[in-house]
Design a protein around this motif. Structure first.
Motif, PDB file in Angstrom:
ATOM      1  N   THR A   4       0.842  -1.194   0.000  1.00 54.51           N
ATOM      2  CA  THR A   4       0.000   0.000   0.000  1.00 54.51           C
ATOM      3  C   THR A   4       0.877   1.244   0.000  1.00 54.51           C
ATOM      4  OG1 THR A   4      -0.136  -0.082   2.413  1.00 54.51           O
ATOM      5  CG2 THR A   4      -1.931  -1.111   1.168  1.00 54.51           C
ATOM      6  N   ARG A   5       2.077   1.108   0.505  1.00 57.46           N
ATOM      7  CA  ARG A   5       3.037   2.223   0.522  1.00 57.46           C
ATOM      8  C   ARG A   5       3.665   2.322  -0.857  1.00 57.46           C
ATOM      9  NH1 ARG A   5       6.381   4.910   4.425  1.00 57.46           N
ATOM     10  NH2 ARG A   5       6.870   6.774   3.254  1.00 57.46           N
ATOM     11  N   ALA A  10      13.644   6.084   2.035  1.00 58.26           N
ATOM     12  CA  ALA A  10      14.655   5.178   2.585  1.00 58.26           C
ATOM     13  C   ALA A  10      14.065   3.773   2.572  1.00 58.26           C
ATOM     14  CB  ALA A  10      15.044   5.584   3.999  1.00 58.26           C
ATOM     15  N   VAL A  11      14.966   2.783   2.559  1.00 56.36           N
ATOM     16  CA  VAL A  11      14.547   1.384   2.507  1.00 56.36           C
ATOM     17  C   VAL A  11      15.520   0.553   3.336  1.00 56.36           C
ATOM     18  CG1 VAL A  11      14.341  -0.647   1.016  1.00 56.36           C
ATOM     19  CG2 VAL A  11      13.528   1.553   0.199  1.00 56.36           C
ATOM     20  N   GLY A 107       5.827   5.245  -7.109  1.00 54.61           N
ATOM     21  CA  GLY A 107       5.024   4.723  -8.207  1.00 54.61           C
ATOM     22  C   GLY A 107       4.415   3.392  -7.870  1.00 54.61           C
ATOM     23  N   PRO A 108       3.690   2.817  -8.783  1.00 56.64           N
ATOM     24  CA  PRO A 108       3.146   1.482  -8.544  1.00 56.64           C
ATOM     25  C   PRO A 108       4.287   0.476  -8.384  1.00 56.64           C
ATOM     26  CG  PRO A 108       2.198   2.455 -10.538  1.00 56.64           C
ATOM     27  CD  PRO A 108       3.293   3.356 -10.079  1.00 56.64           C
ATOM     28  N   LEU A 164       6.488  -4.429   4.813  1.00 57.61           N
ATOM     29  CA  LEU A 164       6.247  -5.861   4.632  1.00 57.61           C
ATOM     30  C   LEU A 164       6.681  -6.585   5.896  1.00 57.61           C
ATOM     31  CD1 LEU A 164       7.583  -6.547   1.010  1.00 57.61           C
ATOM     32  CD2 LEU A 164       5.200  -6.220   1.714  1.00 57.61           C
ATOM     33  N   ASN A 165       5.830  -7.483   6.357  1.00 57.39           N
ATOM     34  CA  ASN A 165       6.091  -8.276   7.549  1.00 57.39           C
ATOM     35  C   ASN A 165       5.836  -9.727   7.169  1.00 57.39           C
ATOM     36  OD1 ASN A 165       5.723  -9.777   9.930  1.00 57.39           O
ATOM     37  ND2 ASN A 165       4.880  -8.045  11.033  1.00 57.39           N
TER      38      ASN A 165
END
Length: 187
Positions: A4-5, A10-11, A107-108, A164-165
């Motif tokens: 959804t994000r 940052a990642v 973006g998507p 993501l989990n």
């Protein structure tokens, strides 16, 4: 897999993998329509070499301790403001290196495990596919501290990914994929 994000400055991505491959293979691929390698963790055939891409700009991390036929933790970080990336293998950090800075991932988003996307959601090369097991995938929209990465590596009460989990992933299976509970080893 999608999120959804859709906007990241940052990642941090962490996962555990187990394989006997000695050829090129992708562990994690995040693509947008404007950048097929928006965030990519790629293991080279050379046993000590990983490649990390952020916003289509790649850097090599040499001297990494890749081991076949054993579970390994791999974490990677990137910050859009500085362009700094870093790779962690089994809790051991690489040197930090510059990639692309000044633009965020936006973006998507399509995320694929075990295949590099050469187009948004496709363009797969079977010769770069991952064969093995992947577990405990987590994605955060910020750079984890070295202490948090060590907690993840040691499987000690780390903060689960806020994007993501692993325990609550929604995904689509394509091809020969088996989903099962993590195999625990007895000591």
């Amino acid at each position: 897999m999608t999120t959804t994000r859709q906007n990241f400055w940052a990642v941090t991505i962490c996962l555990r993998s187990f394989t006997d491959l000695n050829r090129d293979h992708s562990l994690f691929s995040l693509a947008t329509p404007s950048a097929f390698n928006d965030f990519l963790i790629f293991k080279s055939a050379r046993s000590d070499l990983y490649q990390l891409y952020a916003r289509n700009t790649g850097v090599n991390f040499e001297g990494q301790n890749f081991k076949q036929n054993t579970w390994q933790s791999v974490c990677a970080t990137w910050n859009a403001n500085t362009g700094l990336t870093q790779l962690w293998v089994d809790g051991v950090p690489s040197s930090r290196k510059f990639t692309k800075s000044g633009s965020n991932i936006n973006g998507p988003i399509i995320i694929v495990l075990g295949q590099e996307q050469d187009s948004h959601g496709g363009g797969f090369d079977i010769n770069q596919s991952f064969v093995g097991m992947i577990a405990d995938l987590h994605l955060w929209d910020y750079t984890l501290s070295p202490c948090e990465i060590q907690k993840y590596t040691d499987d000690r009460r780390f903060t689960p990914g806020n994007v993501l989990n692993w325990k609550s992933l929604e995904f689509q299976i394509i091809g020969r994929v088996l989903i099962e509970d993590k195999q625990e080893t007895c000591h």
